[in-house]
Design an enzyme around this catalytic site. Structure first.
Site, PDB file in Angstrom:
ATOM      1  N   SER A 222      -8.190  -4.508   5.252  1.00 21.95           N
ATOM      2  CA  SER A 222      -9.264  -4.160   3.628  1.00 21.95           C
ATOM      3  C   SER A 222      -9.428  -5.405   3.103  1.00 21.95           C
ATOM      4  O   SER A 222      -9.259  -5.801   1.708  1.00 21.95           O
ATOM      5  CB  SER A 222      -8.292  -3.287   2.918  1.00 21.95           C
ATOM      6  OG  SER A 222      -7.385  -2.134   3.201  1.00 21.95           O
TER       7      SER A 222
ATOM      8  N   ARG B  15      -5.466  -1.689   9.210  1.00 16.68           N
ATOM      9  CA  ARG B  15      -6.711  -2.171   8.773  1.00 16.68           C
ATOM     10  C   ARG B  15      -5.930  -3.129   7.498  1.00 16.68           C
ATOM     11  O   ARG B  15      -5.065  -3.523   7.405  1.00 16.68           O
ATOM     12  CB  ARG B  15      -7.827  -1.236   8.526  1.00 16.68           C
ATOM     13  CG  ARG B  15      -6.985  -0.501   7.124  1.00 16.68           C
ATOM     14  CD  ARG B  15      -8.375   0.101   6.312  1.00 16.68           C
ATOM     15  NE  ARG B  15      -8.197   0.922   5.457  1.00 16.68           N
ATOM     16  CZ  ARG B  15      -7.834   1.997   5.486  1.00 16.68           C
ATOM     17  NH1 ARG B  15      -7.978   2.545   6.464  1.00 16.68           N
ATOM     18  NH2 ARG B  15      -7.552   3.191   4.768  1.00 16.68           N
TER      19      ARG B  15
ATOM     20  N   LEU C 191       9.931 -21.342  -4.179  1.00 15.17           N
ATOM     21  CA  LEU C 191       9.012 -20.279  -3.471  1.00 15.17           C
ATOM     22  C   LEU C 191       7.466 -20.388  -4.249  1.00 15.17           C
ATOM     23  O   LEU C 191       7.739 -20.193  -5.522  1.00 15.17           O
ATOM     24  CB  LEU C 191       9.557 -19.113  -3.462  1.00 15.17           C
ATOM     25  CG  LEU C 191       9.307 -17.841  -2.851  1.00 15.17           C
ATOM     26  CD1 LEU C 191       9.781 -17.272  -1.714  1.00 15.17           C
ATOM     27  CD2 LEU C 191       8.809 -16.378  -4.171  1.00 15.17           C
TER      28      LEU C 191
ATOM     29  N   HIS D  99       2.720   3.208  -9.175  1.00 14.64           N
ATOM     30  CA  HIS D  99       2.715   1.751  -9.289  1.00 14.64           C
ATOM     31  C   HIS D  99       3.455   1.101 -10.001  1.00 14.64           C
ATOM     32  O   HIS D  99       4.240  -0.036  -9.567  1.00 14.64           O
ATOM     33  CB  HIS D  99       1.339   1.446  -9.914  1.00 14.64           C
ATOM     34  CG  HIS D  99       0.282   1.864  -9.265  1.00 14.64           C
ATOM     35  ND1 HIS D  99      -0.291   1.592  -7.842  1.00 14.64           N
ATOM     36  CD2 HIS D  99      -1.387   2.370  -9.189  1.00 14.64           C
ATOM     37  CE1 HIS D  99      -1.275   2.431  -8.128  1.00 14.64           C
ATOM     38  NE2 HIS D  99      -1.799   2.730  -8.539  1.00 14.64           N
TER      39      HIS D  99
ATOM     40  N   ASP E 284       0.927  -1.482   0.240  1.00 13.64           N
ATOM     41  CA  ASP E 284      -0.113   0.033  -0.045  1.00 13.64           C
ATOM     42  C   ASP E 284       0.538   1.776  -0.141  1.00 13.64           C
ATOM     43  O   ASP E 284       2.101   1.262   0.672  1.00 13.64           O
ATOM     44  CB  ASP E 284      -0.905   0.456   0.833  1.00 13.64           C
ATOM     45  CG  ASP E 284      -1.869   0.916   0.843  1.00 13.64           C
ATOM     46  OD1 ASP E 284      -2.007   1.387  -0.065  1.00 13.64           O
ATOM     47  OD2 ASP E 284      -2.686   0.990   2.182  1.00 13.64           O
ATOM     48  N   GLY E 285      -0.017   2.191  -0.337  1.00 13.86           N
ATOM     49  CA  GLY E 285       0.723   3.589  -0.845  1.00 13.86           C
ATOM     50  C   GLY E 285       1.877   4.707  -2.010  1.00 13.86           C
ATOM     51  O   GLY E 285       2.536   4.700  -1.562  1.00 13.86           O
TER      52      GLY E 285
HETATM   53  C1  IPE Z   1      -5.964  -2.461  -0.145  1.00 13.12           C
HETATM   54  O1  IPE Z   1      -5.385  -1.141  -0.430  1.00 13.12           O
HETATM   55  C2  IPE Z   1      -5.437  -3.160  -1.610  1.00 13.12           C
HETATM   56  C3  IPE Z   1      -4.354  -3.768  -2.377  1.00 13.12           C
HETATM   57  C4  IPE Z   1      -3.622  -3.120  -1.856  1.00 13.12           C
HETATM   58  C5  IPE Z   1      -4.302  -4.816  -3.581  1.00 13.12           C
HETATM   59  P1  IPE Z   1      -6.636  -0.397  -0.562  1.00 13.12           P
HETATM   60  O2  IPE Z   1      -5.266   1.006  -0.775  1.00 13.12           O
HETATM   61  O3  IPE Z   1      -7.105  -0.895  -1.783  1.00 13.12           O
HETATM   62  O4  IPE Z   1      -7.386  -0.326   0.707  1.00 13.12           O
HETATM   63  P2  IPE Z   1      -8.200   0.479   1.444  1.00 13.12           P
HETATM   64  O5  IPE Z   1      -8.941   1.666   0.563  1.00 13.12           O
HETATM   65  O6  IPE Z   1      -6.659   2.050   1.703  1.00 13.12           O
HETATM   66  O7  IPE Z   1      -8.656  -0.002   2.688  1.00 13.12           O
HETATM   67  C1  IPE Z   2      -1.411   0.398  -3.510  1.00 16.39           C
HETATM   68  O1  IPE Z   2      -0.954   1.089  -3.892  1.00 16.39           O
HETATM   69  C2  IPE Z   2      -1.904  -0.703  -4.731  1.00 16.39           C
HETATM   70  C3  IPE Z   2      -2.940  -0.777  -5.008  1.00 16.39           C
HETATM   71  C4  IPE Z   2      -3.810  -0.878  -4.476  1.00 16.39           C
HETATM   72  C5  IPE Z   2      -3.502  -1.345  -6.228  1.00 16.39           C
HETATM   73  P1  IPE Z   2      -2.726   2.513  -3.709  1.00 16.39           P
HETATM   74  O2  IPE Z   2      -2.968   2.873  -4.903  1.00 16.39           O
HETATM   75  O3  IPE Z   2      -3.605   2.271  -2.718  1.00 16.39           O
HETATM   76  O4  IPE Z   2      -1.393   3.472  -2.233  1.00 16.39           O
HETATM   77  P2  IPE Z   2      -2.386   4.851  -1.466  1.00 16.39           P
HETATM   78  O5  IPE Z   2      -2.728   4.347  -0.420  1.00 16.39           O
HETATM   79  O6  IPE Z   2      -3.748   5.485  -2.919  1.00 16.39           O
HETATM   80  O7  IPE Z   2      -1.239   5.975  -1.302  1.00 16.39           O
HETATM   81 MG    MG Z   3      -4.396   2.256  -0.847  1.00 10.30          MG
END
Ligand code: IPE
Ligand code: IPE
Ligand code: MG
Length: 241
Positions: free
Chosen positions: A195, A193, A130, A36, A19-20
């Protein structure tokens, strides 16, 4: 010289909520897609490093059932890029004996992306160093409901005796049926969380949350998470003797 990190005790299965990516890009005034792209580079690095450490399975949450609520342009980019990712790394996975495997309903993904992923799965099906388990259009509640429906059907068809239904047999109806138990779940970006990620499978996993955005999650960050994991006392309900 930096001393090489080694695990004190073997870890079978690490699951990551990557995430992030978007926030990483925003901080740099770049489009979310740049996050990404950079994030994809960390995926192979994590796989290589986990393999070196002797981890048997790496699960990555790449696209949730809720991520369909994002703009179509971002979704299209993600799946296009995912296809490129597998095209670029399939040879490495074959050479290093990494088995590609998925969780989630792939039927809603673009056809060419699915073709590439299915090909990667087929070409690596006998690889044993793996398991790289990638979750695509995955939602844990959907997975559990799907399992419940299949169980009901098997009961109706006389294939399942209710007395035989227990946590292990229930597990055999989940996407993760042949995988080792999750030891550690790591989520990057500061969110704490799940998610809709592997709710059933993390019953006794350790959770580590780091503020680092996924595109910045390099070897050192992973080592910090592993060190944190190694401080945990996994009691499984027991008490110290
Ligand atoms: C969770 O991240 C899904 C993935 C990492 C694929 P999100 O960015 O979609 O989750 P929320 O919306 O913050 O809960
Ligand atoms: C995780 O990063 C990748 C996916 C959920 C596909 P995000 O795209 O959720 O990045 P943020 O949370 O918006 O920073
Ligand atoms: Mg996210």
């Amino acid at each position: 010289m930096k001393e090489e990190f080694k695990l004190k005790k073997p870890i079978n299965h690490i699951a990551f909520i990557m995430d992030g990516n978007g926030r990483w890009a925003k901080k740099r005034l770049l489009p979310r897609t740049a996050g990404h792209k950079e994030g994809c580079k960390r995926i192979v690095e994590v796989i290589r490093f986990c393999k070196k450490l002797g981890v048997k399975c790496v699960t990555l949450y790449a696209f949730s059932t809720e991520n369909w609520n994002r703009p179509k342009s971002e979704i299209d980019f993600l799946f296009r890029y995912l296809k490129e990712f597998f095209d670029d790394y399939i040879q490495e996975f074959i050479d290093t004996k990494v088995r590609v495997r998925t969780m989630g309903d792939l039927s809603r993904l673009p056809e060419d992306t699915v073709k590439t992923i299915e090909r990667a799965k087929e070409l690596t099906k006998d690889c044993d160093q793996l398991v790289f388990n990638i979750c695509l259009n995955y939602g844990s509640q959907q997975e559990i409901v799907k399992a419940a429906k299949e169980i009901a059907q098997d009961y109706k068809d006389g294939k399942l005796n209710l007395d035989d239904l227990n946590p292990e047999t229930f597990n055999s109806y989940l996407y993760s049926k042949d995988l080792p138990k999750v030891d550690l779940m790591i989520r990057t970006s500061g969110e704490e969380r799940l998610s809709n990620f592997i709710l059933y499978q993390v019953a006794y996993a350790e959770f580590v949350f780091t503020k680092t955005y996924w595109p910045d999650f390099r070897e050192n960050e992973l080592i910090e998470c592993l060190k944190e994991y190694e401080t945990r006392d996994r009691r499984y309900g027991k008490i110290e003797e």
